[in-house]
Design an enzyme around this catalytic site. Structure first.
Site, PDB file in Angstrom:
ATOM      1  N   SER A  12       0.857  -1.194   0.000  1.00  0.00           N
ATOM      2  CA  SER A  12       0.000   0.000   0.000  1.00  0.00           C
ATOM      3  C   SER A  12       0.886   1.234   0.000  1.00  0.00           C
ATOM      4  CB  SER A  12      -0.888   0.014   1.233  1.00  0.00           C
ATOM      5  OG  SER A  12      -1.397   1.330   1.410  1.00  0.00           O
ATOM      6  N   HIS A  37      -1.271  -1.382  -4.258  1.00  0.00           N
ATOM      7  CA  HIS A  37      -2.536  -1.053  -3.597  1.00  0.00           C
ATOM      8  C   HIS A  37      -2.585   0.455  -3.334  1.00  0.00           C
ATOM      9  CE1 HIS A  37      -6.056  -2.087  -1.091  1.00  0.00           C
ATOM     10  NE2 HIS A  37      -5.623  -1.166  -0.248  1.00  0.00           N
ATOM     11  N   ASP A  39      -4.745   3.590  -1.823  1.00  0.00           N
ATOM     12  CA  ASP A  39      -5.814   3.922  -0.873  1.00  0.00           C
ATOM     13  C   ASP A  39      -6.344   5.337  -1.079  1.00  0.00           C
ATOM     14  OD1 ASP A  39      -6.034   1.540   0.796  1.00  0.00           O
ATOM     15  OD2 ASP A  39      -3.982   1.977   1.431  1.00  0.00           O
ATOM     16  N   MET A  41      -8.947   8.118   0.080  1.00  0.00           N
ATOM     17  CA  MET A  41      -9.758   8.470   1.261  1.00  0.00           C
ATOM     18  C   MET A  41     -10.293   9.884   1.121  1.00  0.00           C
ATOM     19  SD  MET A  41      -7.379   7.004   4.317  1.00  0.00           S
ATOM     20  CE  MET A  41      -6.552   5.416   4.208  1.00  0.00           C
ATOM     21  N   HIS A  70      -8.400   1.076  -3.846  1.00  0.00           N
ATOM     22  CA  HIS A  70      -9.316   0.855  -2.722  1.00  0.00           C
ATOM     23  C   HIS A  70      -9.973   2.183  -2.375  1.00  0.00           C
ATOM     24  CE1 HIS A  70      -9.568  -0.288   1.872  1.00  0.00           C
ATOM     25  NE2 HIS A  70     -10.757  -0.151   1.319  1.00  0.00           N
ATOM     26  N   MET A  72     -12.131   4.497  -0.256  1.00  0.00           N
ATOM     27  CA  MET A  72     -12.751   4.723   1.051  1.00  0.00           C
ATOM     28  C   MET A  72     -13.433   6.079   0.950  1.00  0.00           C
ATOM     29  SD  MET A  72      -9.632   3.129   3.222  1.00  0.00           S
ATOM     30  CE  MET A  72      -8.569   3.220   1.775  1.00  0.00           C
ATOM     31  N   MET A 141     -11.342  -6.127   5.556  1.00  0.00           N
ATOM     32  CA  MET A 141     -10.557  -5.170   6.344  1.00  0.00           C
ATOM     33  C   MET A 141     -10.244  -5.788   7.706  1.00  0.00           C
ATOM     34  SD  MET A 141     -10.172  -2.566   4.357  1.00  0.00           S
ATOM     35  CE  MET A 141      -9.225  -1.635   5.569  1.00  0.00           C
ATOM     36  N   GLY A 146      -8.812   3.891   7.299  1.00  0.00           N
ATOM     37  CA  GLY A 146      -8.512   5.304   7.493  1.00  0.00           C
ATOM     38  C   GLY A 146      -7.036   5.597   7.688  1.00  0.00           C
ATOM     39  N   PHE A 147      -6.338   4.639   8.277  1.00  0.00           N
ATOM     40  CA  PHE A 147      -4.935   4.885   8.597  1.00  0.00           C
ATOM     41  C   PHE A 147      -4.100   3.619   8.430  1.00  0.00           C
ATOM     42  CE2 PHE A 147      -7.623   7.713  11.032  1.00  0.00           C
ATOM     43  CZ  PHE A 147      -7.085   8.955  10.705  1.00  0.00           C
ATOM     44  N   GLY A 148      -2.825   3.809   8.083  1.00  0.00           N
ATOM     45  CA  GLY A 148      -1.884   2.699   8.068  1.00  0.00           C
ATOM     46  C   GLY A 148      -1.350   2.467   9.474  1.00  0.00           C
ATOM     47  N   GLY A 149      -0.660   1.357   9.640  1.00  0.00           N
ATOM     48  CA  GLY A 149       0.049   1.106  10.897  1.00  0.00           C
ATOM     49  C   GLY A 149      -0.821   0.787  12.094  1.00  0.00           C
ATOM     50  N   ASP A 176      -6.660  -6.537   4.203  1.00  0.00           N
ATOM     51  CA  ASP A 176      -6.097  -5.188   4.250  1.00  0.00           C
ATOM     52  C   ASP A 176      -6.071  -4.681   5.691  1.00  0.00           C
ATOM     53  OD1 ASP A 176      -5.182  -2.684   3.683  1.00  0.00           O
ATOM     54  OD2 ASP A 176      -6.920  -2.058   2.506  1.00  0.00           O
ATOM     55  N   GLY A 177      -4.849  -4.495   6.208  1.00  0.00           N
ATOM     56  CA  GLY A 177      -4.677  -3.903   7.527  1.00  0.00           C
ATOM     57  C   GLY A 177      -3.888  -4.791   8.467  1.00  0.00           C
ATOM     58  N   GLY A 178      -2.715  -4.304   8.887  1.00  0.00           N
ATOM     59  CA  GLY A 178      -1.942  -5.022   9.888  1.00  0.00           C
ATOM     60  C   GLY A 178      -1.335  -6.332   9.413  1.00  0.00           C
ATOM     61  N   GLY A 198       1.220  -2.211   4.099  1.00  0.00           N
ATOM     62  CA  GLY A 198       1.815  -0.886   4.005  1.00  0.00           C
ATOM     63  C   GLY A 198       3.072  -0.812   4.838  1.00  0.00           C
ATOM     64  N   SER A 199       2.917  -0.637   6.138  1.00  0.00           N
ATOM     65  CA  SER A 199       4.092  -0.483   7.015  1.00  0.00           C
ATOM     66  C   SER A 199       5.025  -1.679   6.948  1.00  0.00           C
ATOM     67  CB  SER A 199       3.666  -0.232   8.464  1.00  0.00           C
ATOM     68  OG  SER A 199       2.291  -0.312   8.640  1.00  0.00           O
TER      69      SER A 199
HETATM   70  C1  DX5 Z   1      -6.240   1.341   5.721  1.00  0.00           C
HETATM   71  C2  DX5 Z   1      -5.777   1.065   4.314  1.00  0.00           C
HETATM   72  C3  DX5 Z   1      -4.684   0.075   4.219  1.00  0.00           C
HETATM   73  C4  DX5 Z   1      -3.425   0.493   4.914  1.00  0.00           C
HETATM   74  C5  DX5 Z   1      -2.747  -0.746   5.406  1.00  0.00           C
HETATM   75  O1  DX5 Z   1      -7.382   2.112   5.685  1.00  0.00           O
HETATM   76  O2  DX5 Z   1      -6.852   0.579   3.529  1.00  0.00           O
HETATM   77  O3  DX5 Z   1      -4.422  -0.298   2.884  1.00  0.00           O
HETATM   78  O4  DX5 Z   1      -2.559   1.201   4.113  1.00  0.00           O
HETATM   79  O5  DX5 Z   1      -1.646  -0.330   6.154  1.00  0.00           O
HETATM   80  P1  DX5 Z   1      -0.863  -1.286   7.138  1.00  0.00           P
HETATM   81  O6  DX5 Z   1      -0.370  -2.438   6.308  1.00  0.00           O
HETATM   82  O7  DX5 Z   1       0.209  -0.416   7.662  1.00  0.00           O
HETATM   83  O8  DX5 Z   1      -1.861  -1.738   8.165  1.00  0.00           O
HETATM   84 ZN    ZN Z   2      -6.452  -0.320   1.518  1.00  0.00          ZN
END
Ligand code: DX5
Ligand code: ZN
Length: 225
Positions: A12, A37, A39, A41, A70, A72, A141, A146-149, A176-178, A198-199
């Site tokens: 991401s 990917h 994102d 928003m 993606h 949002m 999800m 809304g946020f990475g990490g 998607d996420g974590g 992402g992270s």
């Molecule tokens: C969150 C995004 C994800 C996000 C994942 O709303 O849709 O794609 O970037 O980030 P990580 O992998 O850091 O959880």
């Molecule tokens: Zn995403």
């Protein structure tokens, strides 16, 4: 884009350097990314704002794999054509963005893209039971969007349930996420084939030092085999 169920790692760019998207994408693809990917928003459907179709169009020439967008945002329908023009290969809308997900998925396919539907952690698998024949990807999800990490929220039961519902349809199940090497293996066992990260991909590296991206991608992939 042909269908296959092999494990695909989709970094991401939310975790990339926003001032260098083109170079970041090229670096992460050179280091083994399967999809990119993206994102989007809107500060309304989710409490954060990233970018829209103009940025997607600008980064498209730097993507040699698959542009996995993606959304949002709410509403979705007025922007579908813009994302098609921007070059999205897959366009994913949230089932919660409503009110007419059936029409939205039809419109995405009608605009020539693969259609994805995303489910927030609080939304059950059954929410997509009547649109399975209209979608090419279901995004589960594992954080609130809304946020990475953010911290991973286990959704293995939902993934297993979706795979049962999907049967032999050609539908990707994306997480998607974590996602990181500690969470990836069980998710693939449960039935996922696309892992967004992402992270866990971008940490420790940069455009001028991109080897860590490769190490991170390989570590996630190794956890799934
Ligand atoms: C969150 C995004 C994800 C996000 C994942 O709303 O849709 O794609 O970037 O980030 P990580 O992998 O850091 O959880
Ligand atoms: Zn995403």
């Amino acid at each position: 884009m042909s269908f296959d169920r092999s494990v695909k790692i989709a970094p991401s760019i939310l975790a990339a350097d926003f001032a260098a998207f083109g170079a970041e994408i090229e670096a992460v693809e050179a280091q083994g990314a399967d999809w990119i990917h993206v994102d989007v928003m809107d500060g309304h459907f989710v409490p954060n704002i990233t970018f829209g179709p103009a940025t997607c169009a600008a980064i498209k020439p730097h993507i040699g794999t698959v542009m996995d967008v993606h959304l949002m945002i709410a509403p979705v329908d007025p922007y579908i054509e813009d994302f098609a023009k921007a070059g999205a290969d897959i366009l994913t809308a949230h089932v919660e963005a409503g009110p007419h997900i059936h029409r939205t998925l039809q419109a995405i396919r009608g605009a020539g893209m693969k259609a994805g539907v995303a489910l927030n952690p609080g939304t059950p698998a059954e929410a997509v039971a009547h649109v399975l024949d209209l979608c090419d990807l279901i995004c589960v999800m594992t954080v609130n969007p809304g946020f990475g990490g953010q911290k991973f929220i286990p959704m293995h039961d939902k993934v297993r349930k979706l795979r049962e519902m999907i049967g032999d349809r050609e539908i990707h199940v994306e997480i998607d996420g974590g996602v990181d090497p500690t969470t990836a293996g069980d998710l693939v066992t449960a039935g996922a084939d696309v892992l967004v990260a992402g992270s866990a991909v971008f940490r420790g590296g940069s455009v001028s030092n991109s080897e860590p991206y490769g190490e991170n991608i390989r570590a996630i992939r190794a956890a799934t085999s």
